[in-house]
Scaffold this motif. Structure first.
Motif, PDB file in Angstrom:
ATOM      1  N   ASP A  57      -6.967   5.700  -4.480  1.00 22.49           N
ATOM      2  CA  ASP A  57      -7.971   6.169  -3.516  1.00 22.49           C
ATOM      3  C   ASP A  57      -9.072   6.900  -4.289  1.00 22.49           C
ATOM      4  O   ASP A  57      -8.904   8.062  -4.684  1.00 22.49           O
ATOM      5  N   LYS A  58     -10.178   6.211  -4.497  1.00 22.88           N
ATOM      6  CA  LYS A  58     -11.284   6.770  -5.279  1.00 22.88           C
ATOM      7  C   LYS A  58     -11.920   7.973  -4.565  1.00 22.88           C
ATOM      8  O   LYS A  58     -12.534   8.808  -5.207  1.00 22.88           O
ATOM      9  N   ASP A  59     -11.763   8.013  -3.230  1.00 22.17           N
ATOM     10  CA  ASP A  59     -12.371   9.115  -2.470  1.00 22.17           C
ATOM     11  C   ASP A  59     -11.450  10.322  -2.371  1.00 22.17           C
ATOM     12  O   ASP A  59     -11.752  11.287  -1.674  1.00 22.17           O
ATOM     13  N   ASN A  60     -10.311  10.245  -3.032  1.00 18.13           N
ATOM     14  CA  ASN A  60      -9.363  11.368  -2.957  1.00 18.13           C
ATOM     15  C   ASN A  60      -8.859  11.683  -4.367  1.00 18.13           C
ATOM     16  O   ASN A  60      -7.648  11.675  -4.621  1.00 18.13           O
ATOM     17  N   GLY A  61      -9.806  11.873  -5.259  1.00 19.98           N
ATOM     18  CA  GLY A  61      -9.470  12.262  -6.633  1.00 19.98           C
ATOM     19  C   GLY A  61      -8.696  11.200  -7.387  1.00 19.98           C
ATOM     20  O   GLY A  61      -7.802  11.534  -8.172  1.00 19.98           O
ATOM     21  N   ASP A  62      -9.009   9.931  -7.141  1.00 14.02           N
ATOM     22  CA  ASP A  62      -8.308   8.804  -7.801  1.00 14.02           C
ATOM     23  C   ASP A  62      -6.797   8.880  -7.577  1.00 14.02           C
ATOM     24  O   ASP A  62      -5.992   8.591  -8.478  1.00 14.02           O
ATOM     25  N   PHE A  63      -6.406   9.246  -6.379  1.00 17.21           N
ATOM     26  CA  PHE A  63      -4.977   9.398  -6.055  1.00 17.21           C
ATOM     27  C   PHE A  63      -4.314   8.017  -6.002  1.00 17.21           C
ATOM     28  O   PHE A  63      -4.754   7.134  -5.260  1.00 17.21           O
ATOM     29  N   ALA A  64      -3.258   7.853  -6.810  1.00 27.33           N
ATOM     30  CA  ALA A  64      -2.552   6.561  -6.858  1.00 27.33           C
ATOM     31  C   ALA A  64      -1.305   6.615  -5.973  1.00 27.33           C
ATOM     32  O   ALA A  64      -0.592   7.622  -5.944  1.00 27.33           O
ATOM     33  N   VAL A  65      -1.074   5.527  -5.246  1.00 32.37           N
ATOM     34  CA  VAL A  65       0.123   5.429  -4.399  1.00 32.37           C
ATOM     35  C   VAL A  65       0.840   4.140  -4.743  1.00 32.37           C
ATOM     36  O   VAL A  65       0.238   3.061  -4.708  1.00 32.37           O
ATOM     37  N   PHE A  66       2.131   4.229  -5.076  1.00 30.34           N
ATOM     38  CA  PHE A  66       2.948   3.023  -5.269  1.00 30.34           C
ATOM     39  C   PHE A  66       4.014   2.989  -4.182  1.00 30.34           C
ATOM     40  O   PHE A  66       4.167   3.938  -3.430  1.00 30.34           O
ATOM     41  N   GLU A  67       4.734   1.878  -4.072  1.00 30.66           N
ATOM     42  CA  GLU A  67       5.697   1.556  -3.012  1.00 30.66           C
ATOM     43  C   GLU A  67       4.923   1.175  -1.744  1.00 30.66           C
ATOM     44  O   GLU A  67       4.213   2.000  -1.146  1.00 30.66           O
ATOM     45  N   SER A  68       5.110  -0.090  -1.330  1.00 33.84           N
ATOM     46  CA  SER A  68       4.318  -0.600  -0.215  1.00 33.84           C
ATOM     47  C   SER A  68       4.485   0.221   1.064  1.00 33.84           C
ATOM     48  O   SER A  68       3.515   0.424   1.800  1.00 33.84           O
ATOM     49  N   GLY A  69       5.697   0.706   1.326  1.00 28.22           N
ATOM     50  CA  GLY A  69       5.915   1.505   2.538  1.00 28.22           C
ATOM     51  C   GLY A  69       5.103   2.793   2.482  1.00 28.22           C
ATOM     52  O   GLY A  69       4.501   3.219   3.473  1.00 28.22           O
ATOM     53  N   ALA A  70       5.073   3.420   1.302  1.00 26.61           N
ATOM     54  CA  ALA A  70       4.318   4.669   1.135  1.00 26.61           C
ATOM     55  C   ALA A  70       2.818   4.406   1.255  1.00 26.61           C
ATOM     56  O   ALA A  70       2.072   5.250   1.765  1.00 26.61           O
ATOM     57  N   ILE A  71       2.390   3.222   0.816  1.00 24.71           N
ATOM     58  CA  ILE A  71       0.963   2.857   0.950  1.00 24.71           C
ATOM     59  C   ILE A  71       0.596   2.740   2.436  1.00 24.71           C
ATOM     60  O   ILE A  71      -0.437   3.246   2.892  1.00 24.71           O
ATOM     61  N   LEU A  72       1.468   2.082   3.207  1.00 25.30           N
ATOM     62  CA  LEU A  72       1.196   1.932   4.647  1.00 25.30           C
ATOM     63  C   LEU A  72       1.093   3.305   5.321  1.00 25.30           C
ATOM     64  O   LEU A  72       0.177   3.558   6.110  1.00 25.30           O
ATOM     65  N   VAL A  73       2.046   4.187   5.007  1.00 25.08           N
ATOM     66  CA  VAL A  73       2.041   5.519   5.634  1.00 25.08           C
ATOM     67  C   VAL A  73       0.804   6.303   5.193  1.00 25.08           C
ATOM     68  O   VAL A  73       0.127   6.933   6.020  1.00 25.08           O
ATOM     69  N   TYR A  74       0.476   6.247   3.905  1.00 22.61           N
ATOM     70  CA  TYR A  74      -0.688   6.998   3.387  1.00 22.61           C
ATOM     71  C   TYR A  74      -1.967   6.571   4.123  1.00 22.61           C
ATOM     72  O   TYR A  74      -2.744   7.408   4.583  1.00 22.61           O
ATOM     73  N   LEU A  75      -2.163   5.261   4.237  1.00 22.23           N
ATOM     74  CA  LEU A  75      -3.406   4.775   4.848  1.00 22.23           C
ATOM     75  C   LEU A  75      -3.424   5.032   6.356  1.00 22.23           C
ATOM     76  O   LEU A  75      -4.477   5.333   6.926  1.00 22.23           O
ATOM     77  N   ALA A  76      -2.255   4.931   6.996  1.00 22.32           N
ATOM     78  CA  ALA A  76      -2.191   5.232   8.437  1.00 22.32           C
ATOM     79  C   ALA A  76      -2.515   6.710   8.662  1.00 22.32           C
ATOM     80  O   ALA A  76      -3.272   7.071   9.582  1.00 22.32           O
ATOM     81  N   GLU A  77      -1.967   7.573   7.803  1.00 19.00           N
ATOM     82  CA  GLU A  77      -2.210   9.014   7.984  1.00 19.00           C
ATOM     83  C   GLU A  77      -3.640   9.387   7.598  1.00 19.00           C
ATOM     84  O   GLU A  77      -4.249  10.266   8.211  1.00 19.00           O
ATOM     85  N   LYS A  78      -4.169   8.695   6.604  1.00 26.10           N
ATOM     86  CA  LYS A  78      -5.556   8.988   6.174  1.00 26.10           C
ATOM     87  C   LYS A  78      -6.545   8.709   7.313  1.00 26.10           C
ATOM     88  O   LYS A  78      -7.528   9.410   7.474  1.00 26.10           O
ATOM     89  N   THR A  79      -6.246   7.654   8.095  1.00 26.16           N
ATOM     90  CA  THR A  79      -7.200   7.236   9.131  1.00 26.16           C
ATOM     91  C   THR A  79      -6.779   7.678  10.534  1.00 26.16           C
ATOM     92  O   THR A  79      -7.562   7.544  11.471  1.00 26.16           O
ATOM     93  N   GLY A  80      -5.521   8.097  10.687  1.00 28.01           N
ATOM     94  CA  GLY A  80      -5.017   8.458  12.019  1.00 28.01           C
ATOM     95  C   GLY A  80      -4.827   7.239  12.907  1.00 28.01           C
ATOM     96  O   GLY A  80      -4.869   7.343  14.132  1.00 28.01           O
ATOM     97  N   ARG A  81      -4.585   6.062  12.267  1.00 22.99           N
ATOM     98  CA  ARG A  81      -4.409   4.842  13.067  1.00 22.99           C
ATOM     99  C   ARG A  81      -3.127   4.097  12.657  1.00 22.99           C
ATOM    100  O   ARG A  81      -2.579   4.341  11.589  1.00 22.99           O
ATOM    101  N   LEU A  82      -2.663   3.234  13.530  1.00 25.93           N
ATOM    102  CA  LEU A  82      -1.504   2.346  13.292  1.00 25.93           C
ATOM    103  C   LEU A  82      -0.184   3.108  13.158  1.00 25.93           C
ATOM    104  O   LEU A  82       0.819   2.545  12.720  1.00 25.93           O
ATOM    105  N   MET A  83      -0.169   4.376  13.501  1.00 20.63           N
ATOM    106  CA  MET A  83       1.075   5.149  13.555  1.00 20.63           C
ATOM    107  C   MET A  83       0.831   6.363  14.445  1.00 20.63           C
ATOM    108  O   MET A  83      -0.135   7.102  14.208  1.00 20.63           O
ATOM    109  N   PRO A  84       1.680   6.548  15.480  1.00 13.38           N
ATOM    110  CA  PRO A  84       1.454   7.701  16.356  1.00 13.38           C
ATOM    111  C   PRO A  84       1.634   9.015  15.595  1.00 13.38           C
ATOM    112  O   PRO A  84       2.300   9.034  14.552  1.00 13.38           O
TER     113      PRO A  84
END
Ligand SMILES: N[C@@H](CCC(=O)N[C@@H](CS)C(=O)NCC(=O)O)C(=O)O
Length: 222
Positions: A57-84
């Motif tokens: 994530d270039k907009d968050n201090g080049d924060f790297a995320v591995f593991e596909s499940g963790a990527i899904l959660v990170y992006l859902a939480e970053k945007t507040g979408r696709l997860m209640p």
């Protein structure tokens, strides 16, 4: 801007599909699995497991995320979408995401190894993983009989499970009689973002033909 390191495989598609669904700007850096690019030092610094996918994530201090499940959660939480965000709704999504990460993915992966890639055909191993995949598909089918999507509204849990389950012919798992699963496979597969994410990265010549796909998978397995 998100940088996505990926290959045309189920775990890779999870990341590209969620990026498409969320309409986040991203760049793609294809990783050549058959050349073991995922084991190179520069990549292992981003993904200690030496596998795809990874995001930075270039907009968050080049924060790297591995593991596909963790990527899904990170992006859902970053945007507040696709997860209640309520505790129960979030837990439902996490339960079905973990079901994919701990069940569907590893079992279909092993079905592929023994049904497609192993030079020696071991009926016990092939049957074991086919039976386990079928059992897991039946669990999903039962859930989908009572719910339109696996965890309530369309969510990252659908993206995670769909990215693997729709490859059932390659794994050699039958879905006859699983009508709710079929309905959901079609419904998710018709989403424009799923269709565009499924094409990322463009399949290489290697990945287009079954025989060369098997050869390149064998290179990773040894
Ligand atoms: N649990 C990991 C699994 C990742 C994984 O197994 N990726 C495969 C492609 S689907 C891979 O990179 N294989 C190359 C290798 O094993 O070296 C995740 O969900 O991100």
């Amino acid at each position: 801007m998100i940088e996505l390191y990926t290959s045309p495989t189920p775990n890779g598609w999870k990341a590209s599909i969620v990026l498409e669904e969320l309409e986040l700007p991203y760049t793609v850096r294809p990783i050549a699995l058959q050349k073991l690019e995922q084991k190179e030092d520069w990549y292992v610094k981003l993904n200690p497991n030496g596998r795809i996918p990874t995001i930075v994530d270039k907009d968050n201090g080049d924060f790297a995320v591995f593991e596909s499940g963790a990527i899904l959660v990170y992006l859902a939480e970053k945007t507040g979408r696709l997860m209640p965000t309520d505790v129960k709704g979030r837990s439902r999504v996490m339960q079905w995401l973990m079901f994919q990460m701990g069940g569907i993915g590893p079992m279909m992966g092993q079905a592929n190894v023994f049904y497609r890639y192993a030079p020696e055909k071991i009926p016990f191993a092939i049957d074991r993983y086919h039976r386990e995949c079928r059992r897991l598909f039946e669990v999903l089918d039962k859930q989908l009989a009572a719910h339109e999507y696996v965890a309530g509204d369309y969510s990252i849990a659908d993206i995670a499970n769909w990215s693997w389950v729709h490859t059932y012919p390659w794994s050699g798992v039958e879905i006859d009689g699983l009508d709710h699963l079929k309905r959901w496979l079609d419904a998710v597969g018709e989403r424009p973002a799923v269709q565009s994410g499924r094409l990322v990265p463009q399949a290489t010549e290697m990945a287009k033909d079954a025989e060369t796909l098997v050869d390149s998978a064998r290179k990773i397995l040894v």
